[in-house]
Design a protein around this motif. Structure first.
Motif, PDB file in Angstrom:
ATOM      1  N   PRO A  18       0.816  -1.206  -0.081  1.00  0.00           N
ATOM      2  CA  PRO A  18       0.272  -0.020  -0.019  1.00  0.00           C
ATOM      3  C   PRO A  18       0.749   1.350   0.084  1.00  0.00           C
ATOM      4  O   PRO A  18       0.408   2.307  -0.710  1.00  0.00           O
ATOM      5  CB  PRO A  18      -0.913  -0.235   1.488  1.00  0.00           C
ATOM      6  N   GLY A  19       2.039   1.224   0.853  1.00  0.00           N
ATOM      7  CA  GLY A  19       2.839   2.662   0.715  1.00  0.00           C
ATOM      8  C   GLY A  19       3.324   2.631  -0.462  1.00  0.00           C
ATOM      9  O   GLY A  19       3.591   3.657  -1.109  1.00  0.00           O
ATOM     10  N   PHE A  20       3.760   1.585  -1.278  1.00  0.00           N
ATOM     11  CA  PHE A  20       4.309   1.698  -2.368  1.00  0.00           C
ATOM     12  C   PHE A  20       3.434   2.157  -3.552  1.00  0.00           C
ATOM     13  O   PHE A  20       4.022   3.212  -4.537  1.00  0.00           O
ATOM     14  CB  PHE A  20       4.916   0.206  -3.110  1.00  0.00           C
ATOM     15  N   LEU A  21       2.186   1.955  -3.362  1.00  0.00           N
ATOM     16  CA  LEU A  21       1.346   2.439  -4.549  1.00  0.00           C
ATOM     17  C   LEU A  21       1.097   3.925  -4.000  1.00  0.00           C
ATOM     18  O   LEU A  21       0.963   4.808  -5.023  1.00  0.00           O
ATOM     19  CB  LEU A  21      -0.094   1.758  -4.244  1.00  0.00           C
ATOM     20  N   ARG A  22       1.103   4.409  -2.898  1.00  0.00           N
ATOM     21  CA  ARG A  22       0.875   5.786  -2.536  1.00  0.00           C
ATOM     22  C   ARG A  22       2.140   6.648  -3.350  1.00  0.00           C
ATOM     23  O   ARG A  22       1.958   7.509  -3.504  1.00  0.00           O
ATOM     24  CB  ARG A  22       0.804   5.914  -0.849  1.00  0.00           C
ATOM     25  N   ALA A  23       3.163   5.895  -2.939  1.00  0.00           N
ATOM     26  CA  ALA A  23       4.374   6.670  -3.445  1.00  0.00           C
ATOM     27  C   ALA A  23       4.680   6.913  -4.927  1.00  0.00           C
ATOM     28  O   ALA A  23       5.165   7.673  -5.457  1.00  0.00           O
ATOM     29  CB  ALA A  23       5.781   6.090  -2.779  1.00  0.00           C
TER      30      ALA A  23
END
Length: 381
Positions: free
Chosen positions: A254-259
């Motif tokens: 999820p953090g990867f997609l946000r970034a």
């Protein structure tokens, strides 16, 4: 990872899932390379991703071994192949596995049960092949002799951290490189054994070079299967691979997609923009008040728009994790000051919309601040 580069799926009107990223069905900036950098630089847990990739490569090694085994049996017994009775065991396993992959290569990826069915068939064949002392092995070489000697060797006597990439009975070239096109790149059963041991000694044993944290029950099962039962089939790592996949899907993805899907700059760039933006905004406010109390002309005060614009642009870039101009130009930042084109269509649309929204806020606040400090009456102190 497999040496081949799979062709990504067609355009999707959604964000990719972790399975699609790991199978290299996506393009920049949500490709596997970007996820690897994110796990290394942001999550600081790239060992988990490397473990998953090494287990997948072990699976590819086993699949290639079965494919070679089937080919060698068909060549050595052509009369059986004509009658439809040759190499039933190896060819049926491989054919079923490949057909299962073909049926489940949809945009969403195969289901968990479908993916495991092919792995179970391949693992069952390798266990059967291992107990038959390699009677159907395509390699009558020192590699097969080495494997037979290793089967009689206790796990404690196995050399530490063996590598299937550098088999002493083969060339220094990886057996997976051009494995489907060159018959000279063969895989012996010793390579599969060494691959399984390398994963065990590198990631799983206590004090390993790149030890990852797994439930103790999973670690005990893997250690017992490899060192005591002599197993090296891919099913040995199924529980650990599933655990690592779920951990990455829950904690990192999820953090990867946000970034990467909602932003296009990395953490060092964000911090630099925050610092420079605060300094520029402070300088703009200080200059505006000085010009007011010096009763400067409004034409002179119009120059305040420059520091206000720079400060607001950099602060909103930090807040949105996005450089609007860079996004509209179609670029994303891999690492600090290293840029690459945005190739994923849906991500490109998302970033363009967010870039326009970010620019709208910058322009709006810029107009408000400039009007406030330009048209307010001056008073010389």
């Amino acid at each position: 990872m497999d040496s081949r580069t799979p062709t990504p799926d067609g355009p999707r009107e959604r964000l990719p899932n972790l399975f699609e990223v790991l199978q290299r069905r996506t393009t920049a900036p949500v490709d596997l390379y970007s996820f690897y950098i994110y796990m290394r630089d942001v999550q600081r847990s790239v060992d988990y991703l490397d473990f998953w990739l090494d287990v997948s490569q072990h699976m590819s090694l086993c699949r290639h071994y079965v494919r070679e085994l089937r080919r060698s049996v068909l060549i050595s017994t052509p009369e059986l192949d004509k009658n439809g009775a040759g190499s039933k065991r190896s060819s049926q396993v491989l054919d079923n596995f490949d057909s299962n992959r073909g049926r489940t290569s949809s945009d969403q990826g195969p289901s968990q049960a479908q993916r495991q069915s092919g792995d179970e068939r391949l693992s069952a064949f390798l266990r059967t092949d291992n107990t038959s002392n390699h009677k159907h092995s395509p390699h009558n070489s020192q590699g097969s002799e080495l494997q037979r000697s290793e089967d009689n060797t206790p796990g404690s006597e196995v050399p530490p951290r063996p590598s299937y990439m550098n088999n002493p009975n083969s060339s220094n070239t990886s057996p997976l490189v051009n494995s489907n096109s060159s018959p000279n790149h063969t895989v012996a059963r010793a390579d599969i054994r060494a691959s399984a041991e390398k994963i065990l000694y590198t990631y799983l044993l206590p004090g390993a070079e790149r030890e990852i944290i797994l439930p103790q029950g999973i670690l005990n099962d893997i250690t017992n299967n490899i060192e005591k039962e002599g197993r090296d089939d891919p099913e040995v790592f199924d529980a650990a691979k599933g655990y690592v996949f779920q951990a990455m899907e829950r904690d990192a993805f999820p953090g990867f997609l946000r970034a990467k899907a909602l932003g296009n700059i990395v953490q060092p760039s964000m911090m630099l923009r925050l610092i420079v933006g605060l300094v520029a905004l402070f300088a703009a406010l200080w200059t505006a008040f000085v010009l007011i109390f010096l009763d400067a002309k409004r034409s002179t005060r119009c120059w305040e728009i420059l520091p206000f614009t720079v400060g607001l642009y950099l602060l909103f870039s930090h807040q949105y994790m996005l450089d609007p101009i860079l996004a509209l130009a179609g670029y994303s930042e891999y690492t600090f000051m290293s840029f690459s084109r945005i190739k994923e269509p849906f991500v490109r649309k998302l970033l363009n919309r967010r870039a326009l929204m970010c620019l709208a806020w910058v322009v709006l606040l810029d107009i408000i601040l400039c009007c406030l400090f330009i048209f307010v009456p001056g008073r010389r102190l």
